[in-house]
Write a protein that holds these residues in place. Structure first.
Motif, mmCIF file in Angstrom:
data_model
loop_
_atom_site.group_PDB
_atom_site.id
_atom_site.type_symbol
_atom_site.label_atom_id
_atom_site.label_comp_id
_atom_site.label_asym_id
_atom_site.label_seq_id
_atom_site.Cartn_x
_atom_site.Cartn_y
_atom_site.Cartn_z
ATOM 1 N N THR A 216 0.722 -1.536 -0.075
ATOM 2 C CA THR A 216 -0.062 0.054 -0.297
ATOM 3 C C THR A 216 0.875 1.489 -0.249
ATOM 4 N N VAL A 217 1.990 1.424 1.087
ATOM 5 C CA VAL A 217 2.916 2.343 0.924
ATOM 6 C C VAL A 217 3.165 2.587 -0.338
ATOM 7 N N GLN A 218 4.173 1.435 -1.179
ATOM 8 C CA GLN A 218 4.302 1.736 -2.145
ATOM 9 C C GLN A 218 3.968 1.866 -3.341
ATOM 10 N N LYS A 219 2.128 1.503 -3.760
ATOM 11 C CA LYS A 219 1.591 2.097 -4.278
ATOM 12 C C LYS A 219 2.092 3.965 -4.126
ATOM 13 N N ALA A 220 1.558 4.047 -3.424
ATOM 14 C CA ALA A 220 0.945 6.025 -3.178
ATOM 15 C C ALA A 220 2.733 6.562 -3.342
ATOM 16 N N GLN A 221 3.472 5.931 -3.164
ATOM 17 C CA GLN A 221 4.833 6.501 -3.481
ATOM 18 C C GLN A 221 5.418 6.345 -5.030
ATOM 19 N N ASN A 222 4.534 5.739 -5.663
ATOM 20 C CA ASN A 222 4.634 5.334 -7.391
ATOM 21 C C ASN A 222 3.740 6.274 -7.549
ATOM 22 N N ASP A 223 3.336 6.824 -6.719
ATOM 23 C CA ASP A 223 1.775 8.042 -7.810
ATOM 24 C C ASP A 223 2.726 8.940 -7.260
ATOM 25 N N GLY A 224 3.570 9.715 -6.843
ATOM 26 C CA GLY A 224 4.548 10.615 -5.825
ATOM 27 C C GLY A 224 4.161 10.998 -4.987
#
Ligand code: TXA
Ligand code: MG
Length: 349
Positions: A258-266
């Motif tokens: 979940t964290v990774q996804k948000a980080q991928n979204d900048g």
């Protein structure tokens, strides 16, 4: 307005800091508003009997006028002046938990300012378990109406620095008695019904209440968002830091992805976790704050608001928080977290 500050010793405030208490009490007697420590969170106190004083609380906090205040007392005898038809079960609860983090909603005698009760015919009363709170009220000789000493909507203050951050320049003074212990507000229990009902979960747990009075109900509004709460304050968004909070329900890998996804979204990601998760998850998110241990949830309660506030001095865009079982003090922790998150939950499927 100049906000005066006094540092007061918790060990024996009457003996060690009487002059400071006297100064703060004098301001309260002059209808001013003064913040003080309790065992739960800092309170923003004013003479509960004075319209003028109590109105200043609402102004300083930006609090909606339909949200009633808790009256704080130092002695049970003060109740006779405040309350009509004290039920036996309320007496039992007071004997078991006062002084302590329990607020009782009782039939009002109408003696406190109408702004305290916000037009209700009940009044909420509690005796705090904090030497500085008790000493200040003793010296002032007044029952104090006191909500949490934060700006409306912000996390409640667990230190004088938190109060200062929100209310410096808006109130007459802050009595600094160090960090509070419990960290979450008192449990609010309606004692005007045959079976007492929890309106707000807090420092005293449902299990503890039941051990003293048997059956205890829970306001349906606490478990369903479609119901209007009986405690007016519970309908407002609360305890929220600036960045949006999401509760993440699932395993460690789910939290990580979940964290990774948000980080991928900048997005810059804040993580609010337990010590256990922090040690297991390794590198994750941009700012990770551990606020206590899963093996003793009272440590989470103690540090939760400080952690929520701490995110405001970072540049995170979004905050993900772990969730907790809703038993014992976990009920109060989850109630505050769900409010901070505006009930936004991301669930593992
Ligand atoms: O631990 C605490 O309770 C702290 C410290 C300072 O004592 N105070 C606190 O006050 O949390 P406040 O104002 O933030 O929350 C008071 C809660 C609100 O949800 C309010 O609606 C409810 O108590 N309340 C007050 N009077 C009531 C009444 N007559 N009937 C139902 N709910 C009431
Ligand atoms: Mg509050």
């Amino acid at each position: 307005m100049l906000t005066k500050k006094w540092s007061v010793d918790n060990a024996d405030p009457m003996k060690l800091n009487y002059p400071q208490l006297k100064e703060a009490a004098a301001l309260l007697q002059q209808e001013e508003v003064v913040a003080f420590p309790t065992e739960t969170v800092y309170g923003l106190g004013a003479n509960a009997l004075s319209d003028q004083a109590v109105q200043k609380i609402f102004e300083a906090k930006g609090r909606p006028g339909d949200n009633p205040l808790i009256v704080h007392i130092t002695k049970k005898e003060q109740l006779t002046g405040l309350v009509d038809n004290l039920p036996q079960l309320a007496e039992k609860l007071m004997d078991a938990f006062w002084p302590g983090p329990l607020t009782l909603v009782l039939n009002s005698k109408g003696s406190v300012s109408r702004f305290v009760t916000a037009g209700l015919d009940t009044v909420a009363v509690r005796m705090p378990d904090h030497p500085v709170a008790l000493a200040l009220m003793e010296v002032a000789g007044l029952p104090l109406a006191a909500p949490s000493a934060n700006l409306s909507g912000k996390p409640s203050p667990t230190s004088a620095a938190h109060v200062d951050e929100d209310l410096n320049g808006k109130i007459a003074g802050i009595v600094d008695g160090g960090s509070t212990g419990v960290g979450l507000e008192s449990t609010v229990v309606d004692c005007t019904t045959e079976i007492p009902v929890i309106l707000r979960p807090g420092g005293v747990t449902k299990e503890q209440l039941e051990a003293v009075v048997g059956e205890v109900g829970v306001d349906p509004a606490l478990t369903s968002q479609d119901q209007a709460p009986k405690s007016p304050g519970m309908k407002y968004t609360h305890y929220a830091p600036v960045a949006p909070v999401f509760l993440v329900q699932g395993g460690l890998d789910f939290l990580k992805s979940t964290v990774q996804k948000a980080q991928n979204d900048g997005k810059k990601v804040g993580l609010l976790v337990t010590e256990e998760t922090k040690s297991q998850i390794g590198e994750a998110g941009d700012v990770m704050l551990a606020c206590g241990t899963r093996s003793d949830l009272s440590t989470i309660a103690t540090n939760l608001y400080d952690a929520l506030r701490a995110f405001n001095s970072t540049d995170v865009d979004i905050i993900f928080s772990e969730t907790f079982p809703k038993s014992g003090v976990g009920a109060a922790i989850m109630n505050r977290l769900e409010k901070a998150a505006g009930h936004k939950v991301i669930k593992e499927r």
